[in-house]
Enzyme design. Structure first.
Site, PDB file in Angstrom:
ATOM      1  N   ASP A  30     -21.438  43.428  12.844  1.00 33.91           N
ATOM      2  CA  ASP A  30     -20.900  42.497  11.859  1.00 33.91           C
ATOM      3  C   ASP A  30     -20.423  41.258  12.614  1.00 33.91           C
ATOM      4  O   ASP A  30     -20.249  41.287  13.833  1.00 33.91           O
ATOM      5  CB  ASP A  30     -19.741  43.175  11.120  1.00 33.91           C
ATOM      6  CG  ASP A  30     -19.031  42.240  10.165  1.00 33.91           C
ATOM      7  OD1 ASP A  30     -19.707  41.490   9.443  1.00 33.91           O
ATOM      8  OD2 ASP A  30     -17.785  42.254  10.150  1.00 33.91           O
ATOM      9  N   ASP A  32     -17.810  38.448  11.230  1.00 31.40           N
ATOM     10  CA  ASP A  32     -16.418  38.051  11.039  1.00 31.40           C
ATOM     11  C   ASP A  32     -15.451  39.181  11.362  1.00 31.40           C
ATOM     12  O   ASP A  32     -15.592  40.301  10.874  1.00 31.40           O
ATOM     13  CB  ASP A  32     -16.196  37.599   9.592  1.00 31.40           C
ATOM     14  CG  ASP A  32     -17.022  36.374   9.235  1.00 31.40           C
ATOM     15  OD1 ASP A  32     -17.552  35.729  10.162  1.00 31.40           O
ATOM     16  OD2 ASP A  32     -17.143  36.075   8.034  1.00 31.40           O
TER      17      ASP A  32
END
Length: 296
Positions: A30, A32
């Site tokens: 991922d 963020d």
């Protein structure tokens, strides 16, 4: 303890599990709050506003939407509202202009946000021969140059339909929730990966479908709901840290407010122009909320 690499230095928490017989074939990351501190979308807020892509009214509307997301969590209804606002606000934007702005300010804006632990982890995985794949709900025009900055060649991001070089106001693919798991399955089918021999790292409970599709899930800086799930299932829990910036302090204040009012999920910002526009105002509003809560 998993045989997969972890950042240098002891993580804040580490769950035990069966040793891995071999390194992973691929690692799905991922973006963020996992690879970088905070939101890749919000990181460009001031830059986009400075270049005239959004006006004050749009900033104000985006700030309110973002504040709801911060305090209420990344539930499906809130994310759907943000998605619809994103497509409305960005309609007509020139794609090449967005790419130019991101490219010109990438190192300045994103460079300081990259977690050193994440970089070291990626390097160690590469030494073992694992492929690194970036999956993000942020827009392609933001995710692609960030991937290039870090040296990641394979990635998936949210994409908008484009007509005559401008955003047409519709999402073609939303790399969020189940969308990330679908992207991982598609990449595995394209490249011959065995997902049972792959790893995934993320911070948000909204990415639970991705964590469940791989054989070796890890959580990084997790929200409270994902942390509870990780502990229940015995998934390793890692903490990536960096020198505190004003943005970091905002996120910490936000989390403190969430804890006090019972919010279970950390904000999961979609990669949207409307969220890009919200950064400066939401910082002031969120700080005000924190101050108000403290006085009570």
């Amino acid at each position: 303890m998993s045989a997969f690499p972890t950042p240098a230095g002891p993580p804040a928490e580490q769950a035990s599990g069966a040793p891995a017989a071999e390194p992973p074939q691929a690692v799905f990351l991922d973006l963020d709050n996992t690879l970088i501190a905070g939101s890749s979308a919000l990181a460009f807020a001031r830059t986009f506003a400075r270049h005239g892509l959004v006006d004050r009214a749009t900033v104000a509307r985006g700030a309110w939407a973002q504040l709801l997301l911060v305090l209420s969590g990344a539930d499906a209804a809130t994310m759907d509202t943000l998605r619809r606002r994103m497509t409305l606000v960005s309609t007509g934007w020139e794609v090449s202009r967005v790419r130019e702005i991101v490219a010109a300010t990438l190192q300045e804006v994103v460079g300081p946000l990259v977690y050193p632990e994440a970089v070291r982890m990626i390097e160690r995985y590469r030494e073992q021969g694992a492929e690194i794949v970036l999956l993000s709900a942020s827009g392609l025009e933001v995710v692609e140059p960030i991937a290039g900055l870090i040296g990641i060649e394979r990635f998936r991001a949210s994409t908008m339909r484009v007509e005559d070089g401008r955003y047409a106001g519709e999402l073609e693919f939303y790399c969020y929730g189940e969308g990330k798991a679908r992207a991982a399955r598609e990449i595995a089918a394209e490249t011959g990966l065995d997902l049972a021999r792959c790893a995934a790292y993320t911070d948000s409970v909204t990415d639970l479908p991705l964590l469940e599709v791989v054989g070796h899930p890890y959580v990084v800086n997790p929200d409270r709901e994902l942390r509870a799930i990780a502990r229940e299932r015995g998934w390793p829990v890692l903490a990536f840290v960096r020198a505190a910036s004003r943005r970091d302090r905002l996120f910490r204040l936000r989390d403190a407010v969430s804890d006090r009012i019972g919010v279970d999920a950390r904000t999961r910002t979609a990669a949207t122009p409307v969220v890009l526009a919200a950064g400066g105002v939401v910082a002031a509003v969120a700080a005000g909320v924190v101050a108000w809560r403290r006085t009570r």
